[in-house]
Design a protein around this motif. Structure first.
Motif, PDB file in Angstrom:
ATOM      1  N   VAL A  68     -11.010   7.625 -39.859  1.00 22.67           N
ATOM      2  CA  VAL A  68     -12.054   8.130 -38.970  1.00 22.67           C
ATOM      3  C   VAL A  68     -11.682   9.530 -38.499  1.00 22.67           C
ATOM      4  O   VAL A  68     -10.587   9.740 -37.973  1.00 22.67           O
ATOM      5  CB  VAL A  68     -12.229   7.200 -37.739  1.00 22.67           C
ATOM      6  N   LEU A  69     -12.583  10.479 -38.702  1.00 24.11           N
ATOM      7  CA  LEU A  69     -12.425  11.828 -38.155  1.00 24.11           C
ATOM      8  C   LEU A  69     -13.252  11.905 -36.881  1.00 24.11           C
ATOM      9  O   LEU A  69     -14.444  11.579 -36.892  1.00 24.11           O
ATOM     10  CB  LEU A  69     -12.906  12.881 -39.147  1.00 24.11           C
ATOM     11  N   VAL A  70     -12.641  12.315 -35.790  1.00 23.41           N
ATOM     12  CA  VAL A  70     -13.314  12.406 -34.495  1.00 23.41           C
ATOM     13  C   VAL A  70     -13.614  13.867 -34.186  1.00 23.41           C
ATOM     14  O   VAL A  70     -12.698  14.687 -34.103  1.00 23.41           O
ATOM     15  CB  VAL A  70     -12.454  11.782 -33.373  1.00 23.41           C
ATOM     16  N   ALA A  71     -14.895  14.182 -34.024  1.00 27.97           N
ATOM     17  CA  ALA A  71     -15.329  15.539 -33.656  1.00 27.97           C
ATOM     18  C   ALA A  71     -15.945  15.460 -32.261  1.00 27.97           C
ATOM     19  O   ALA A  71     -17.081  15.017 -32.085  1.00 27.97           O
ATOM     20  CB  ALA A  71     -16.345  16.068 -34.671  1.00 27.97           C
ATOM     21  N   GLU A  72     -15.169  15.855 -31.273  1.00 32.30           N
ATOM     22  CA  GLU A  72     -15.563  15.760 -29.858  1.00 32.30           C
ATOM     23  C   GLU A  72     -14.895  16.914 -29.126  1.00 32.30           C
ATOM     24  O   GLU A  72     -13.687  17.099 -29.241  1.00 32.30           O
ATOM     25  CB  GLU A  72     -15.107  14.416 -29.298  1.00 32.30           C
ATOM     26  N   ASP A  73     -15.667  17.700 -28.380  1.00 33.24           N
ATOM     27  CA  ASP A  73     -15.086  18.870 -27.722  1.00 33.24           C
ATOM     28  C   ASP A  73     -14.449  18.579 -26.368  1.00 33.24           C
ATOM     29  O   ASP A  73     -13.678  19.388 -25.868  1.00 33.24           O
ATOM     30  CB  ASP A  73     -16.086  20.016 -27.611  1.00 33.24           C
ATOM     31  N   GLY A 106     -12.563  19.803 -32.297  1.00 35.38           N
ATOM     32  CA  GLY A 106     -13.337  20.019 -31.097  1.00 35.38           C
ATOM     33  C   GLY A 106     -14.466  21.009 -31.268  1.00 35.38           C
ATOM     34  O   GLY A 106     -15.038  21.454 -30.279  1.00 35.38           O
ATOM     35  N   SER A 107     -14.788  21.353 -32.519  1.00 37.36           N
ATOM     36  CA  SER A 107     -15.837  22.349 -32.715  1.00 37.36           C
ATOM     37  C   SER A 107     -16.606  22.092 -34.003  1.00 37.36           C
ATOM     38  O   SER A 107     -16.125  21.429 -34.924  1.00 37.36           O
ATOM     39  CB  SER A 107     -15.236  23.758 -32.777  1.00 37.36           C
ATOM     40  N   ILE A 108     -17.794  22.659 -34.048  1.00 38.72           N
ATOM     41  CA  ILE A 108     -18.617  22.588 -35.250  1.00 38.72           C
ATOM     42  C   ILE A 108     -17.922  23.311 -36.394  1.00 38.72           C
ATOM     43  O   ILE A 108     -17.874  22.816 -37.521  1.00 38.72           O
ATOM     44  CB  ILE A 108     -20.013  23.182 -34.978  1.00 38.72           C
ATOM     45  N   ALA A 109     -17.354  24.470 -36.108  1.00 36.69           N
ATOM     46  CA  ALA A 109     -16.715  25.278 -37.148  1.00 36.69           C
ATOM     47  C   ALA A 109     -15.565  24.537 -37.832  1.00 36.69           C
ATOM     48  O   ALA A 109     -15.374  24.659 -39.042  1.00 36.69           O
ATOM     49  CB  ALA A 109     -16.219  26.592 -36.552  1.00 36.69           C
ATOM     50  N   ASP A 110     -14.801  23.758 -37.067  1.00 33.88           N
ATOM     51  CA  ASP A 110     -13.651  23.054 -37.640  1.00 33.88           C
ATOM     52  C   ASP A 110     -14.012  21.765 -38.359  1.00 33.88           C
ATOM     53  O   ASP A 110     -13.236  21.262 -39.171  1.00 33.88           O
ATOM     54  CB  ASP A 110     -12.637  22.715 -36.537  1.00 33.88           C
ATOM     55  N   THR A 111     -15.183  21.210 -38.093  1.00 41.61           N
ATOM     56  CA  THR A 111     -15.524  19.892 -38.637  1.00 41.61           C
ATOM     57  C   THR A 111     -15.588  19.862 -40.161  1.00 41.61           C
ATOM     58  O   THR A 111     -14.927  19.015 -40.778  1.00 41.61           O
ATOM     59  CB  THR A 111     -16.818  19.357 -37.991  1.00 41.61           C
ATOM     60  N   PRO A 112     -16.342  20.737 -40.832  1.00 40.48           N
ATOM     61  CA  PRO A 112     -16.379  20.653 -42.300  1.00 40.48           C
ATOM     62  C   PRO A 112     -15.008  20.906 -42.942  1.00 40.48           C
ATOM     63  O   PRO A 112     -14.676  20.296 -43.963  1.00 40.48           O
ATOM     64  CB  PRO A 112     -17.378  21.725 -42.726  1.00 40.48           C
ATOM     65  N   VAL A 143     -17.257  10.091 -40.178  1.00 32.72           N
ATOM     66  CA  VAL A 143     -17.110  11.111 -39.144  1.00 32.72           C
ATOM     67  C   VAL A 143     -17.815  10.604 -37.895  1.00 32.72           C
ATOM     68  O   VAL A 143     -18.998  10.240 -37.947  1.00 32.72           O
ATOM     69  CB  VAL A 143     -17.725  12.461 -39.571  1.00 32.72           C
ATOM     70  N   LEU A 144     -17.090  10.559 -36.793  1.00 38.99           N
ATOM     71  CA  LEU A 144     -17.665  10.229 -35.496  1.00 38.99           C
ATOM     72  C   LEU A 144     -17.892  11.557 -34.790  1.00 38.99           C
ATOM     73  O   LEU A 144     -16.944  12.269 -34.463  1.00 38.99           O
ATOM     74  CB  LEU A 144     -16.715   9.332 -34.700  1.00 38.99           C
ATOM     75  N   ASN A 202     -20.963  11.161 -49.493  1.00 41.96           N
ATOM     76  CA  ASN A 202     -20.389   9.819 -49.397  1.00 41.96           C
ATOM     77  C   ASN A 202     -19.672   9.558 -48.077  1.00 41.96           C
ATOM     78  O   ASN A 202     -19.081   8.493 -47.904  1.00 41.96           O
ATOM     79  CB  ASN A 202     -19.431   9.565 -50.561  1.00 41.96           C
ATOM     80  N   VAL A 203     -19.709  10.528 -47.174  1.00 46.06           N
ATOM     81  CA  VAL A 203     -19.041  10.374 -45.877  1.00 46.06           C
ATOM     82  C   VAL A 203     -20.124  10.222 -44.803  1.00 46.06           C
ATOM     83  O   VAL A 203     -20.782  11.195 -44.438  1.00 46.06           O
ATOM     84  CB  VAL A 203     -18.132  11.578 -45.554  1.00 46.06           C
ATOM     85  N   PRO A 204     -20.315   9.014 -44.295  1.00 45.71           N
ATOM     86  CA  PRO A 204     -21.340   8.828 -43.266  1.00 45.71           C
ATOM     87  C   PRO A 204     -20.954   9.476 -41.940  1.00 45.71           C
ATOM     88  O   PRO A 204     -19.774   9.602 -41.614  1.00 45.71           O
ATOM     89  CB  PRO A 204     -21.430   7.307 -43.129  1.00 45.71           C
ATOM     90  N   VAL A 205     -21.979   9.872 -41.203  1.00 46.24           N
ATOM     91  CA  VAL A 205     -21.802  10.479 -39.881  1.00 46.24           C
ATOM     92  C   VAL A 205     -22.400   9.533 -38.849  1.00 46.24           C
ATOM     93  O   VAL A 205     -23.563   9.136 -38.969  1.00 46.24           O
ATOM     94  CB  VAL A 205     -22.501  11.853 -39.811  1.00 46.24           C
TER      95      VAL A 205
END
Length: 175
Positions: free
Chosen positions: A42-47, A72-78, A89-90, A113-116
């Protein structure tokens, strides 16, 4: 735990990394072996660092899940998705550095193939439909119990779509 992210060592993505369940610094390359093959990544994207730490602890406390990275950012997520190759991706709906709906669309295009799964403080009656249209596989309110978040993660990983029972009923009655 070190609250100052500038003091954390950087993983191969250039992002601070932490060993699942232990709070120790760790490079993603050392996640090989049983955690990589036996646990859902699980990848956690939360600022919000406080919220992100709680989610990471919750995920890492599960026998079948491990947090493979946190951003913690949109830029780092991909970049993190490409480097960490998570199973899911959470994603916090409102990251500070841009339009998250566009990020969802971009992630679905780049990593089909990676659900969000969206996690949000914003009422689902206003944002869930838009998140699903952008490509998210589910929407969970931050006020929901931890069990709902874990159930949502597992549903999305099974290829299903998750919405709260209230939102599901609302959508079904409007059709």
């Amino acid at each position: 735990m070190n609250a100052d992210m500038s003091q954390l060592p950087l993983g191969s993505t250039g992002l601070p990394m932490r060993e699942p369940g232990h709070g120790k610094d760790l490079d993603p390359a050392s996640l090989a072996g049983s955690q990589r093959t036996n646990k859902v990544r699980v990848l956690v994207a939360e600022d919000n660092r406080f919220v992100r730490d709680g989610i990471v602890r919750l995920v890492n406390g599960q026998a079948d899940m491990a947090c493979c990275g946190e951003v913690g950012s949109i830029a780092d997520t991909p970049l993190a998705v490409a480097a960490q190759k998570p199973d899911v991706v959470l994603l916090d709906l409102k990251l500070a550095d841009g339009e998250t709906f566009d990020l969802i669309t971009s992630l679905r295009r780049q990593f089909p193939n990676v659900p969000v799964l969206v996690l949000s403080q914003h009422d689902e009656k206003f944002c869930a439909k838009r998140a699903l249209r952008a490509g998210a596989k589910g929407y969970v309110m931050k006020e929901a119990a931890a069990e709902h978040l874990l159930s949502a993660l597992r549903m999305v990983l099974e290829g299903k779509t998750y919405l709260s029972p209230v939102m599901t009923a609302r959508l079904l009655h409007k059709s």
